[in-house]
Design a protein around this motif. Structure first.
Motif, mmCIF file in Angstrom:
data_model
loop_
_atom_site.group_PDB
_atom_site.id
_atom_site.type_symbol
_atom_site.label_atom_id
_atom_site.label_comp_id
_atom_site.label_asym_id
_atom_site.label_seq_id
_atom_site.Cartn_x
_atom_site.Cartn_y
_atom_site.Cartn_z
ATOM 1 N N LEU A 93 0.829 -1.199 0.000
ATOM 2 C CA LEU A 93 0.000 0.000 0.000
ATOM 3 C C LEU A 93 0.871 1.259 0.000
ATOM 4 O O LEU A 93 0.548 2.250 -0.668
ATOM 5 N N TYR A 94 1.979 1.204 0.728
ATOM 6 C CA TYR A 94 2.912 2.334 0.720
ATOM 7 C C TYR A 94 3.434 2.585 -0.691
ATOM 8 O O TYR A 94 3.540 3.725 -1.141
ATOM 9 N N ASN A 95 3.765 1.492 -1.407
ATOM 10 C CA ASN A 95 4.221 1.622 -2.794
ATOM 11 C C ASN A 95 3.145 2.273 -3.664
ATOM 12 O O ASN A 95 3.446 3.085 -4.543
ATOM 13 N N GLN A 96 1.887 1.889 -3.422
ATOM 14 C CA GLN A 96 0.775 2.461 -4.178
ATOM 15 C C GLN A 96 0.675 3.962 -3.913
ATOM 16 O O GLN A 96 0.400 4.751 -4.827
ATOM 17 N N MET A 97 0.891 4.374 -2.665
ATOM 18 C CA MET A 97 0.873 5.802 -2.337
ATOM 19 C C MET A 97 1.931 6.558 -3.135
ATOM 20 O O MET A 97 1.680 7.665 -3.633
ATOM 21 N N GLN A 98 3.111 5.951 -3.279
ATOM 22 C CA GLN A 98 4.177 6.597 -4.033
ATOM 23 C C GLN A 98 3.810 6.743 -5.507
ATOM 24 O O GLN A 98 4.068 7.785 -6.122
ATOM 25 N N ARG A 99 3.187 5.705 -6.067
ATOM 26 C CA ARG A 99 2.805 5.759 -7.486
ATOM 27 C C ARG A 99 1.746 6.828 -7.739
ATOM 28 O O ARG A 99 1.735 7.463 -8.788
ATOM 29 N N LEU A 100 0.840 7.032 -6.768
ATOM 30 C CA LEU A 100 -0.249 8.008 -6.918
ATOM 31 C C LEU A 100 0.156 9.399 -6.443
ATOM 32 O O LEU A 100 -0.665 10.321 -6.458
ATOM 33 N N ASN A 101 1.432 9.519 -6.015
ATOM 34 C CA ASN A 101 1.941 10.808 -5.527
ATOM 35 C C ASN A 101 1.131 11.363 -4.359
ATOM 36 O O ASN A 101 0.911 12.582 -4.248
ATOM 37 N N ILE A 102 0.654 10.480 -3.498
ATOM 38 C CA ILE A 102 -0.030 10.913 -2.277
ATOM 39 C C ILE A 102 1.041 11.259 -1.249
ATOM 40 O O ILE A 102 1.867 10.417 -0.882
ATOM 41 N N LYS A 103 1.046 12.470 -0.787
ATOM 42 C CA LYS A 103 2.096 12.931 0.110
ATOM 43 C C LYS A 103 1.988 12.256 1.478
ATOM 44 O O LYS A 103 0.930 12.282 2.110
ATOM 45 N N PRO A 104 3.092 11.667 1.947
ATOM 46 C CA PRO A 104 3.077 11.053 3.287
ATOM 47 C C PRO A 104 3.164 12.118 4.369
ATOM 48 O O PRO A 104 3.517 13.276 4.106
ATOM 49 N N ASP A 105 2.849 11.729 5.595
ATOM 50 C CA ASP A 105 3.039 12.592 6.754
ATOM 51 C C ASP A 105 3.831 11.804 7.799
ATOM 52 O O ASP A 105 4.200 10.653 7.552
ATOM 53 N N PRO A 106 4.127 12.373 8.965
ATOM 54 C CA PRO A 106 4.947 11.649 9.949
ATOM 55 C C PRO A 106 4.365 10.322 10.414
ATOM 56 O O PRO A 106 5.106 9.470 10.925
ATOM 57 N N PHE A 107 3.045 10.098 10.243
ATOM 58 C CA PHE A 107 2.448 8.841 10.684
ATOM 59 C C PHE A 107 2.559 7.748 9.626
ATOM 60 O O PHE A 107 2.414 6.568 9.937
ATOM 61 N N THR A 108 2.807 8.136 8.383
ATOM 62 C CA THR A 108 2.871 7.158 7.293
ATOM 63 C C THR A 108 4.037 6.197 7.490
ATOM 64 O O THR A 108 3.885 4.980 7.372
ATOM 65 N N TYR A 109 5.208 6.747 7.791
ATOM 66 C CA TYR A 109 6.417 5.921 7.859
ATOM 67 C C TYR A 109 6.403 4.908 9.012
ATOM 68 O O TYR A 109 6.757 3.741 8.813
ATOM 69 N N PRO A 110 6.001 5.286 10.233
ATOM 70 C CA PRO A 110 5.948 4.279 11.305
ATOM 71 C C PRO A 110 5.029 3.103 10.984
ATOM 72 O O PRO A 110 5.357 1.958 11.283
ATOM 73 N N PHE A 111 3.868 3.380 10.360
ATOM 74 C CA PHE A 111 2.950 2.289 10.024
ATOM 75 C C PHE A 111 3.557 1.382 8.956
ATOM 76 O O PHE A 111 3.383 0.162 8.987
ATOM 77 N N ALA A 112 4.270 1.958 8.000
ATOM 78 C CA ALA A 112 4.892 1.156 6.934
ATOM 79 C C ALA A 112 6.062 0.336 7.458
ATOM 80 O O ALA A 112 6.364 -0.740 6.934
ATOM 81 N N LEU A 113 6.722 0.805 8.516
ATOM 82 C CA LEU A 113 7.916 0.141 9.044
ATOM 83 C C LEU A 113 7.627 -0.813 10.192
ATOM 84 O O LEU A 113 8.478 -1.600 10.572
ATOM 85 N N LYS A 114 6.426 -0.773 10.742
ATOM 86 C CA LYS A 114 6.152 -1.370 12.049
ATOM 87 C C LYS A 114 6.514 -2.834 12.146
ATOM 88 O O LYS A 114 7.128 -3.263 13.115
#
Length: 503
Positions: A93-114
């Motif tokens: 899903l994180y990869n999909q966000m990158q393809r759609l150019n959806i800007k992450p915020d500080p909460f995006t990275y912890p959930f992707a790394l958890k």
């Protein structure tokens, strides 16, 4: 009109919170014509993904259908996946966000790394990529992101990278220190941790203990991690000293703290300290059930205080299988074989509540061995395989070899060792060698001695046993040969010793 629309949205959001079926919520949103409002869709997806009444599959279906490209919605799904049985979906899903150019915020990275810990090297590579993205977006200085990076790197086996992230933090929170200490706990080897720290270039490298000393503040989680680390490294006295220091600092002990400290008491035989902890449990009104109750029971059992162990056992309303196992093993080890077998029978009568496992049968077989119940031991061994479908491991076979060897049935014990589905370890061959001393079986003794030499360096006691077996058989030439070999190898018989605690 704007006020009316806002009121409608908030009303729908409030109703979703009280529903127990996601489809009801979606029907309500469709009926009221609010499908285009991000706030309402976000509430529905959050409810479906994270609620106990929801469905992650249903939440993903709604998410895929929505035309709203919203960071909050993506973060909600990332959080749900990171907590699910399919954490790798968070990466997709994180990869999909990158393809759609959806800007992450500080909460995006912890959930992707958890939950990178589940996937080793590949996730570490992806985690490094996410790390780079966090640098580009400027969120790498966020505490949540930094702690998640430390957690990910350490779980994937790259503790040096996790430590580098930690060292580069301008302001370290208690959560940061706890994450780093927990990472060292998992190594279970402080010397290796110190050596690993030396590999960090350009840093003021400190040892694990110095790292702890530098903490500006320690909360209960910090103390729990440190104490657990000492217990795992078998420094039990150090764990007890740390617990005393924790109390002196006025930090309230948690259930996790007490479980670790009780484990240290059990291994040290520190009965007096264990009794103090029991009094503390009563004074603080801890519920002596579950893991805490089992830890207390195990402490009393290993310290030889079976009466107090019985009191704890009988006082527990919900007895987990580990609780039954601790009591059965304690009785068996201390020679109360009949009581252990009676307790096992009582356990079987409660098969609907608790089911015996492989540890249970180790205790049962130990009881049979100490009492010399050969036929009963054979029956329990067969019962374990036939009734409970438990495949015996080396410990079960070891118990059977010990039982048969004690009773002089060396041929049967040797047959078990030779026909096991896996190779015998040193304990089994040493058990057979000891029995050969009692029953004068030279041929088995010679093979057991030879097998031991293949598996590990021989101990002085192994040489002495073989020499005594030859002497019992009046094979004096072999006695002289063994003793000459011992002298040539510089092997000396160590004098026996024992310890006793005084005051």
């Amino acid at each position: 009109m704007w006020t009316a629309t806002v009121a409608s949205v908030l009303s729908i959001v409030q109703q979703i919170s009280t529903m127990r079926e996601p489809r009801q919520s979606q029907a309500l949103i469709t009926k009221t014509g609010l499908t285009g409002y991000p706030l309402v869709i976000a509430k529905l997806i959050t409810f479906s993904a994270l609620s106990t009444f929801g469905s992650l599959v249903y939440a993903r279906a709604i998410f895929d259908e929505t035309t709203v490209e919203n960071t909050f919605l993506c973060n909600t799904m990332l959080r749900a996946y990171s907590q699910s049985a399919f954490p790798v979906e968070a990466i997709f899903l994180y990869n999909q966000m990158q393809r759609l150019n959806i800007k992450p915020d500080p909460f995006t990275y912890p959930f992707a790394l958890k939950d990178g810990k589940l996937y080793g090297f590949q996730i570490a590579v992806k985690g490094a990529e996410i790390h780079c993205r966090a640098l580009q977006t400027g969120f790498v200085c966020d505490h949540f992101v930094q702690n998640s990076l430390i957690h990910m790197y350490s779980h994937c086996g790259f503790l040096d990278l996790g430590r580098r992230v930690f060292d580069e933090m301008e302001e370290k929170t208690i959560a940061s220190w706890n994450t780093m200490i927990s990472a060292y706990d998992r190594i279970n080897d402080f010397e290796s941790a110190d050596l690993m720290l030396q590999s960090i270039p350009g840093k003021n490298v400190v040892s694990w203990n110095t790292l702890i000393a530098q903490m500006p503040e320690k909360d209960a989680v910090s103390w729990n991690s440190i104490i657990a680390g000492y217990v795992q490294s078998k420094d039990y006295n150090g764990a007890l000293e740390l617990f005393r220091e924790m109390q002196a600092c006025g930090v309230e002990a948690t259930e996790i703290t007490l479980i670790s400290v009780l484990g240290a008491c059990a291994e040290m035989g520190a009965l007096d300290f264990g009794r103090e902890l029991h009094k503390l449990l009563k004074r603080k009104e801890f519920k002596i059930e579950g893991f805490l109750g089992t830890a207390l029971l195990d402490m009393y059992a290993k310290c030889g205080s079976l009466n107090l162990a019985w009191e704890v056992f009988n006082g527990m309303k919900m007895k987990h299988v580990s609780c039954w196992n601790s009591m059965i093993v304690a009785l068996a080890v201390h020679g109360y074989s009949e009581e252990a077998l009676e307790l096992f029978s009582a356990m079987e009568m409660r098969i609907d509540e608790v089911r015996p496992n492989r540890i249970t049968f180790i205790g049962v077989l130990i009881a049979c061995s100490h009492k010399g119940l050969v036929e009963e031991g054979r029956q329990y061994f067969a019962h374990m395989i036939g009734e409970y479908k438990i495949r015996p491991d080396v410990k079960h076979y070891g118990c059977m070899v010990d039982l048969l060897s004690r009773c002089g049935l060396l041929d049967e014990a040797y047959h078990i060792i030779k026909t096991m589905p896996f190779g015998a370890n040193c304990i089994l061959w040493r058990t057979l060698l000891g029995a050969c001393r009692n029953y004068g079986h030279v041929e088995f003794a010679e093979e057991a001695f030879r097998r031991l030499a293949e598996l590990e360096p021989l101990r002085d006691g192994d040489w002495v046993l073989l020499s005594n077996i030859y002497a019992e058989a009046e094979r004096w030439a072999d006695v002289e040969r063994v003793r000459n070999e011992m002298i040539g190898l510089g092997i000396l018989k160590k004098p026996g010793s024992s310890q006793i605690d005084v005051k």
